[in-house]
Scaffold this active site. Sequence first.
Site, PDB file in Angstrom:
ATOM      1  N   LYS A  37      -2.417 -15.043 -10.349  1.00 44.41           N
ATOM      2  CA  LYS A  37      -1.635 -14.434  -9.255  1.00 44.41           C
ATOM      3  C   LYS A  37      -1.662 -15.342  -8.026  1.00 44.41           C
ATOM      4  CE  LYS A  37       0.742 -11.454  -6.887  1.00 44.41           C
ATOM      5  NZ  LYS A  37       0.213 -10.578  -5.897  1.00 44.41           N
ATOM      6  N   GLY A  42       0.832  -1.208   0.000  1.00 42.86           N
ATOM      7  CA  GLY A  42       0.000   0.000   0.000  1.00 42.86           C
ATOM      8  C   GLY A  42       0.860   1.249   0.000  1.00 42.86           C
ATOM      9  N   ASN A  54       1.536 -16.690  -5.988  1.00 43.12           N
ATOM     10  CA  ASN A  54       1.730 -16.579  -4.541  1.00 43.12           C
ATOM     11  C   ASN A  54       1.823 -17.952  -3.875  1.00 43.12           C
ATOM     12  OD1 ASN A  54      -0.262 -13.665  -4.649  1.00 43.12           O
ATOM     13  ND2 ASN A  54       1.846 -13.697  -3.997  1.00 43.12           N
TER      14      ASN A  54
HETATM   15  O1  KPL Z   1       2.739 -10.786  -4.161  1.00 38.15           O
HETATM   16  C1  KPL Z   1       3.874 -10.935  -3.779  1.00 38.15           C
HETATM   17  C2  KPL Z   1       4.039 -11.125  -2.310  1.00 38.15           C
HETATM   18  O2  KPL Z   1       5.143 -11.095  -1.791  1.00 38.15           O
HETATM   19  O3  KPL Z   1       3.007 -11.290  -1.655  1.00 38.15           O
HETATM   20  C3  KPL Z   1       5.010 -11.045  -4.759  1.00 38.15           C
HETATM   21  C4  KPL Z   1       4.573 -10.465  -6.081  1.00 38.15           C
HETATM   22  C5  KPL Z   1       5.338 -12.515  -4.905  1.00 38.15           C
HETATM   23  C6  KPL Z   1       6.226 -10.270  -4.405  1.00 38.15           C
HETATM   24  O4  KPL Z   1       6.972 -10.827  -3.395  1.00 38.15           O
END
Ligand code: KPL
Length: 300
Positions: free
Chosen positions: A178, A12, A182
């Site tokens: 995504k 953020g 993760n």
């Molecule tokens: O989304 C991420 C996270 O750390 O939560 C990434 C993009 C993998 C960056 O570290």
Amino acid sequence: MQIVVFGAGSLGSLLGGVLAREHEVTLVAREAHADAVRENGLRLEGELEGIVNPEAATDGAGLEADLAVVAVKAFDTEPAAKTLATGRFEAVLSVQNGMGNEAILAEHLETPVLAGTVTYGAILRDPGIVECTGLGEITLGPHGGGRSPLATAVGEAFERAGLETTVADDMPVQRWKKLAVNAGINPITALTATENGAVLEPPANAVARAATREAARTARATGVSLSNREALEAMETVATATRKNTSSMAQDLLAERRTEIDSISGYVVDRATERGLDVPTNRLLTSLVRTQERGQGNGR
Ligand code: KPL
């Protein structure tokens, strides 16, 4: 554009800081961070540098702006949604990790909800100082898919501030992609206290690739078209671009804070179980991270 960022942690603060180069930004932050930003501005370090002067608030109730960017942890979405409902916004954009956040926001708000994925690496070094540890990109669009003029306007505003942004019409697929990234990177880097680049090398790469493949298989079982190849390519591209970043889950575990394991690997396990699929790597990673959290006394 007037923008309020709810949740000025690592991500953020980075997004709010970059957006403040071009827009009127208010960060809703913890007290020490808000005080530092009010006194000295917000310092961006690393891949994106500079000092910006956003407004800082510790209470997000009753705020008004064109856009609210929601960057709180997944498990804080519901209280954030209730606070957002006391203010007025033209659009709300979730840039959070994990799944299901947009549905919670939409349940509490009449404002249109956009979904976003962010692959920039960020670490909040100290109150008032955020480091960009890897350049990435933002993909955003209506949370159920399709196009909207609002999503296009937000995408253009982000681009104007210098954030690499794509407006997409297939956000459900992007959100699963995504999630697979993760699921591959976050738990293994958290458990081994390593930087994201570790998942590109043995032995962590075998675990990261297995977890990513399982997430893609689960996505397909829910009707989302995401091939193993696309998911693996996305995971390795993000790990390469953020090689020097400490993932958000590794930052949380190191700081003995609650992690987002439930809405990342735990979410994959739950959706897979509902469909009779076995996802042993995500199951093991979920259980190991939860065990660590309990050991630190920050389980729920
Ligand atoms: O989304 C991420 C996270 O750390 O939560 C990434 C993009 C993998 C960056 O570290």
